[in-house]
Each structure stands twice: as structure tokens, then as C-alpha cells.
Motif scaffolding. Structure first.
Motif, mmCIF file in Angstrom:
data_model
loop_
_atom_site.group_PDB
_atom_site.id
_atom_site.type_symbol
_atom_site.label_atom_id
_atom_site.label_comp_id
_atom_site.label_asym_id
_atom_site.label_seq_id
_atom_site.Cartn_x
_atom_site.Cartn_y
_atom_site.Cartn_z
ATOM 1 N N GLY A 8 -0.801 -2.654 -13.849
ATOM 2 C CA GLY A 8 0.445 -1.962 -13.160
ATOM 3 C C GLY A 8 0.368 -2.191 -11.721
ATOM 4 O O GLY A 8 -0.705 -2.374 -11.065
ATOM 5 N N PHE A 9 1.457 -2.171 -11.068
ATOM 6 C CA PHE A 9 1.556 -2.277 -9.639
ATOM 7 C C PHE A 9 2.733 -1.229 -9.107
ATOM 8 O O PHE A 9 3.651 -1.154 -9.597
ATOM 9 N N TYR A 10 2.332 -0.199 -8.334
ATOM 10 C CA TYR A 10 3.203 0.661 -7.814
ATOM 11 C C TYR A 10 2.868 1.191 -6.626
ATOM 12 O O TYR A 10 1.767 0.867 -5.806
ATOM 13 N N VAL A 13 3.730 4.268 6.838
ATOM 14 C CA VAL A 13 2.615 4.479 6.014
ATOM 15 C C VAL A 13 2.905 4.263 4.570
ATOM 16 O O VAL A 13 3.834 4.331 4.026
ATOM 17 N N SER A 14 2.042 3.143 3.714
ATOM 18 C CA SER A 14 1.983 3.068 2.591
ATOM 19 C C SER A 14 0.732 2.762 1.713
ATOM 20 O O SER A 14 -0.112 2.431 2.389
ATOM 21 N N VAL A 15 0.678 3.111 0.476
ATOM 22 C CA VAL A 15 -0.356 3.008 -0.358
ATOM 23 C C VAL A 15 0.133 2.042 -1.516
ATOM 24 O O VAL A 15 1.125 2.566 -2.098
ATOM 25 N N ILE A 16 -0.507 1.135 -1.612
ATOM 26 C CA ILE A 16 0.061 0.006 -2.768
ATOM 27 C C ILE A 16 -0.975 -0.029 -3.843
ATOM 28 O O ILE A 16 -2.327 -0.010 -3.436
ATOM 29 N N THR A 17 -0.875 0.163 -5.008
ATOM 30 C CA THR A 17 -1.895 0.549 -6.053
ATOM 31 C C THR A 17 -1.934 -0.888 -7.053
ATOM 32 O O THR A 17 -0.661 -1.074 -7.787
ATOM 33 N N ILE A 68 -6.911 0.178 -7.808
ATOM 34 C CA ILE A 68 -7.400 -0.816 -6.315
ATOM 35 C C ILE A 68 -6.218 -0.265 -5.323
ATOM 36 O O ILE A 68 -5.079 -0.767 -5.595
ATOM 37 N N ASN A 69 -6.637 0.470 -4.319
ATOM 38 C CA ASN A 69 -5.536 0.948 -3.614
ATOM 39 C C ASN A 69 -5.652 0.443 -2.203
ATOM 40 O O ASN A 69 -6.677 0.622 -1.562
ATOM 41 N N ARG A 70 -4.658 0.241 -1.659
ATOM 42 C CA ARG A 70 -4.576 -0.475 -0.309
ATOM 43 C C ARG A 70 -3.556 0.510 0.818
ATOM 44 O O ARG A 70 -2.499 0.626 0.325
ATOM 45 N N ILE A 71 -4.088 0.994 1.763
ATOM 46 C CA ILE A 71 -3.439 2.012 2.563
ATOM 47 C C ILE A 71 -3.232 1.387 3.904
ATOM 48 O O ILE A 71 -4.191 0.414 4.484
ATOM 49 N N ASP A 72 -2.101 1.059 4.436
ATOM 50 C CA ASP A 72 -1.755 0.628 5.810
ATOM 51 C C ASP A 72 -0.873 1.696 6.483
ATOM 52 O O ASP A 72 -0.026 2.265 5.981
ATOM 53 N N GLY A 73 -1.097 2.000 7.793
ATOM 54 C CA GLY A 73 -0.452 2.793 8.410
ATOM 55 C C GLY A 73 -0.177 2.395 10.066
ATOM 56 O O GLY A 73 -1.078 1.893 10.492
ATOM 57 N N GLY A 87 -3.868 1.514 11.248
ATOM 58 C CA GLY A 87 -5.397 1.609 10.377
ATOM 59 C C GLY A 87 -5.081 1.060 9.088
ATOM 60 O O GLY A 87 -3.937 1.028 8.585
ATOM 61 N N ASN A 88 -6.174 0.713 8.235
ATOM 62 C CA ASN A 88 -5.957 0.274 7.091
ATOM 63 C C ASN A 88 -7.525 0.151 6.229
ATOM 64 O O ASN A 88 -8.391 0.583 6.962
ATOM 65 N N ASP A 89 -7.206 0.462 4.919
ATOM 66 C CA ASP A 89 -8.378 0.352 4.221
ATOM 67 C C ASP A 89 -8.238 0.181 2.637
ATOM 68 O O ASP A 89 -6.984 0.162 2.239
ATOM 69 N N THR A 90 -8.992 -0.269 1.970
ATOM 70 C CA THR A 90 -8.767 -0.589 0.709
ATOM 71 C C THR A 90 -9.828 0.309 -0.058
ATOM 72 O O THR A 90 -11.330 0.347 0.182
ATOM 73 N N ALA A 91 -9.719 1.145 -1.264
ATOM 74 C CA ALA A 91 -10.541 2.002 -1.919
ATOM 75 C C ALA A 91 -10.262 1.982 -3.281
ATOM 76 O O ALA A 91 -9.108 1.502 -3.619
ATOM 77 N N ILE A 92 -11.214 2.462 -4.161
ATOM 78 C CA ILE A 92 -11.191 2.558 -5.664
ATOM 79 C C ILE A 92 -10.904 4.017 -6.264
ATOM 80 O O ILE A 92 -11.520 5.051 -5.577
ATOM 81 N N GLY A 93 -10.224 4.142 -7.149
ATOM 82 C CA GLY A 93 -9.899 5.536 -8.070
ATOM 83 C C GLY A 93 -9.967 4.914 -9.404
ATOM 84 O O GLY A 93 -10.354 3.924 -9.884
#
Length: 423
Positions: A120-122, A146-150, A171-176, A199-205
């Protein structure tokens, strides 16, 4: 300048919390157009198409053929700002959210009678707000994006015809991006300076779910979406106004911020009433109490600004929320299904800490949808939702040079369409 900088160099995370979305806090509900049509009631207890990857990954085992679902929702928000008072003047503002598109895409491939795989991509979180530079509350809020793409690979397993489970890492990418105005220390209200944070980061959930076919006509679903821990790295840039007079205009400083997006639990029930009618009900709990305060660390700040810019803390004191929804679907004929839903959603903010970046109140929404299957392997889904909130008041910086108060009334319309192709 300490008070000015504290309120104008707010963290990216604060800008996430916008009322212009269709879920509480800064969550986005628009991850399924078929689900949107019933107000997302029954989201975890139904598997109508490949979007079950998000709604309940256990539902993938109920899909008997490979299929792909792609779609998008368009959000058109309206904000009525009235009774504005600002110590340094400015315009009342309103409609600060441009029309926004939220994309989504899913694919599910059954492997055998028990196993299924999907991706999935959302977009689970995000916003864009853009007040103009002479907005009366510009020192407390200006522009935010700001957006979080998963991306979510997922597997499900059916123990039998009754119980199935599903799990997938995310796998989540946040950009703001955030910008705010800063009053001129010598001529307040004119020749403002500006602070911009990126700012930005990539993190796992992870997401996990269970689906139970309790009776031939009743299904129960439970879905858990985990929290995600982010450490955003970026920069803080200052320009114009007093910064120019101090010889600092155009300077950038390394910025960092820790942010947890909250976990949520969704429970729902789907009940078939004969061959034509299906009814849905569901509730979602979200742990917004994780957001008690926001702290931004800036490195390399000159001594002149170190007291106000090195460490910035902003109190939020959010609380956990519940959302509830009911919905129904009517199979008009072999090709067409009609849907409708109603939902209520609590706001996580409080009357003391609410700001113009987070002018949100409790909300209600009505939704309508239609699914059309012109040929056996293609379904087109369409949905419309209208959301309205209670009126809320903002009272920032009372008794100071940055005092700002106003009344907000928010509403939004959402239009969605998706296509499901069965291979």
C-alpha cells in the motif's frame, strides 16, 4: 525578543495539527474511497477492495483474486475567522488552506487458500495552511506544509473461513516546512522579519489486524496502527526585519525535533441485512496524549539569539480522542451500490493551548458514495463528504505586544474517486 521567538519559531510538529483534514488532530482519513462513502464505518470489518491493506490487513485473505486499487481525494476547506483583535494590527484572514489532493494506491495478490500478500501507498498525516503575510495572527502562524507518505508491504493469513490475521511494517517519510513572521523590534507591526523551518525524517512503524466472520452475515474487525517515532533534522533560517538590522538576515541554523505520531485502534462491525442492505458501525481511539509539548533544538545560534532560539518549547497538552461512525450500503442492482455514512470526531486540543495553527473543534461529517461495476473486473468508486466543526476561540499572548484573539468556524468538502481492477 525571547517571547517573540518562542511563539514564531514553532516546531514543524505544531503545524501538523490542522482542522482542515477529515480526522482528529493531523490524521487523514482519506485512505479508501469505498470506505469514504460510508463515513469509514466498518473500515476494519470489511474488505471491499485492495484498500483493506490499510483498513485491516487481515481482510486481504478475503479477496479471492489479485487486484489493484488506485485513487485520490480532493479536500476543499473553508475557514470563517471573525471577532479578530490583534495588538499589532493586521487583516482577519480566512480560507488559508488551498485545495489539496490526497493520493492512494494498493495491490493484493492471493498466494493460496490461506496466505495473501499486499502493498500500500497512502498519506496518513499531513496538511498545508497558508495565511497571508499581513494576517492579524501572523506572529503565531503564517505558512505550514507537512506530509507523511507511507509505504506498507503486508501479509495476511486465514486460519479458516472464520478467523484471519494480517500484519505489515510501515515505512514512513515525513517532510515539513514552516514559516512565521517576527515583529520588528524597533517598529513593531511594520517591516516584519521571517523565520522558516524545514525538516524531514524516515521512520518505521507497523499495522496489524484481525478479522472474524462471527456468523454468515456478521463480521467483526480490529486494526492497530502503531505509533511512529521521528527525529526530524533540518534548518531554521531567519530573514528581514530585525534580523537584517542585526546583520543576521539569510543565516541558517541546524534544527532538530523529536515527534511521535500516535497509535490508534479501530474496531468495527459489518452486518448484512438480506441480499441488498449492509450496515456498518465503528469506533476509533487515538492516543493524542503523546503530544504534550514540542521542543526544537537549534545549533550554532549566535549568543545574541541563544536565549530565545537555541531551545524552543511549546506546550500542547493534547488528550486522547474517540471517533464514531455509522453507515449503510444498498445494492441497487448488479452493477451499482449506494453508500452513506455519518461520523463524529473529537478534537485533541484544549481551550487554553489552542492556537491559530491548531484552531480545531469537535466535528461531524456526512458522507455519500457510489460503486459502479460496468464490467466484472473493474469497479469505479466515487464519494463525497461534508465536515463541519463547532466554533472555537483563540486567545494568544493576552496582555502582551503579540496579543491575538479570534473566533474560528471550520468546514470542508471532500471529493474522492478510485478504480479497482481485478486480474
Amino acid at each position: 525578543m525571547k517571547k517573540v521567538m518562542l511563539k514564531t519559531t514553532l516546531s514543524i510538529a505544531v503545524t501538523l495539527a490542522s482542522t482542515q483534514l477529515f480526522a482528529s488532530g493531523f490524521a487523514i482519513n482519506e485512505t479508501s474511497i469505498s470506505g469514504m462513502g460510508t463515513g469509514f464505518a466498518g473500515r476494519s470489518s470489511s474488505a471491499d477492495d485492495a484498500s483493506t491493506v490499510y483498513g485491516n490487513p487481515a481482510g486481504m485473505s478475503r479477496l479471492k483474486s489479485a487486484q489493484a486499487t488506485v485513487g485520490a481525494a480532493v479536500i476543499d476547506a473553508k475557514t470563517d475567522i471573525s471577532q479578530s483583535r490583534a495588538a499589532l494590527g493586521g487583516k482577519e484572514g480566512g480560507d488559508m488552506v488551498p485545495m489539496t489532493t490526497v493520493p492512494m494506491g494498493y495491490y493484493v495478490q492471493p498466494i493460496d487458500d490461506h496466505w495473501a500478500f499486499g502493498v500500500g501507498f497512502y498519506v496518513p498525516f499531513g496538511l498545508i495552511t497558508d495565511y497571508h503575510s499581513d494576517f492579524a495572527g501572523r506572529y503565531h502562524a503564517n505558512k505550514s506544509k507537512v506530509s507523511v507518505i507511507t509505504f506498507q508491504p503486508t501479509v495476511s493469513y486465514a486460519f479458516n473461513d472464520v478467523v484471519s490475521i494480517g500484519f505489515g511494517p510501515t515505512i514512513n517519510r515525513i517532510d515539513g516546512e514552516l514559516s512565521s513572521m517576527v515583529p520588528n523590534a524597533f517598529t513593531p507591526g511594520t517591516n516584519d522579519g521571517k523565520v522558516k523551518i524545514n525538516g524531514n525524517d524516515t521512520a518505521i512503524g507497523f499495522n496489524a489486524g484481525i478479522l472474524v466472520q462471527a456468523t454468515p452475515t456478521t463480521s467483526l474487525g480490529l486494526t492497530y496502527h502503531s505509533k511512529v517515532d521521528y527525529h526530524l533534522d533540518g534548518d531554521t533560517k531567519v530573514t528581514g526585519g530585525t534580523f537584517s538590522l542585526l546583520g543576521l538576515s539569510g543565516h541558517s541554523y541546524d534544527a532538530s525535533l523529536d515527534l511521535d505520531t500516535p497509535e490508534s485502534v479501530d474496531f468495527s462491525i459489518t452486518q448484512k441485512l438480506g441480499d441488498d442492505w449492509t450496515v456498518y458501525a465503528g469506533s476509533t481511539w487515538t492516543r493524542w496524549s503523546r503530544l504534550q509539548d514540542i521542543t526544537v533544538e537549534n545549533k550554532g545560534v549566535p549568543a545574541l539569539l541563544s536565549g530565545s532560539l537555541s531551545t524552543i518549547t511549546e506546550e500542547q497538552n493534547w488528550h486522547d480522542t474517540w471517533a464514531h461512525a455509522i453507515g449503510a450500503a444498498y445494492q441497487l442492482n448488479k452493477e451499482v451500490v449506494l453508500r452513506a455514512g455519518y461520523s463524529v470526531d473529537q478534537s485533541p486540543t484544549n481551550n487554553v493551548d489552542r492556537s491559530p495553527r491548531i484552531p480545531t473543534g469537535d466535528r461531524q461529517a456526512v458522507s455519500f458514495g457510489v460503486g459502479w461495476t460496468p464490467v466484472s473486473n473493474i469497479t469505479l468508486d466515487f464519494a463525497y463528504s461534508y465536515l463541519w466543526e463547532e466554533s472555537v476561540k483563540i486567545n494568544e499572548g493576552a496582555g502582551t505586544a503579540l496579543a491575538y484573539s479570534s473566533k474560528y468556524k471550520n468546514s470542508a468538502s471532500g471529493f474522492g474517486t478510485s478504480l479497482t481492477y481485478r486480474f
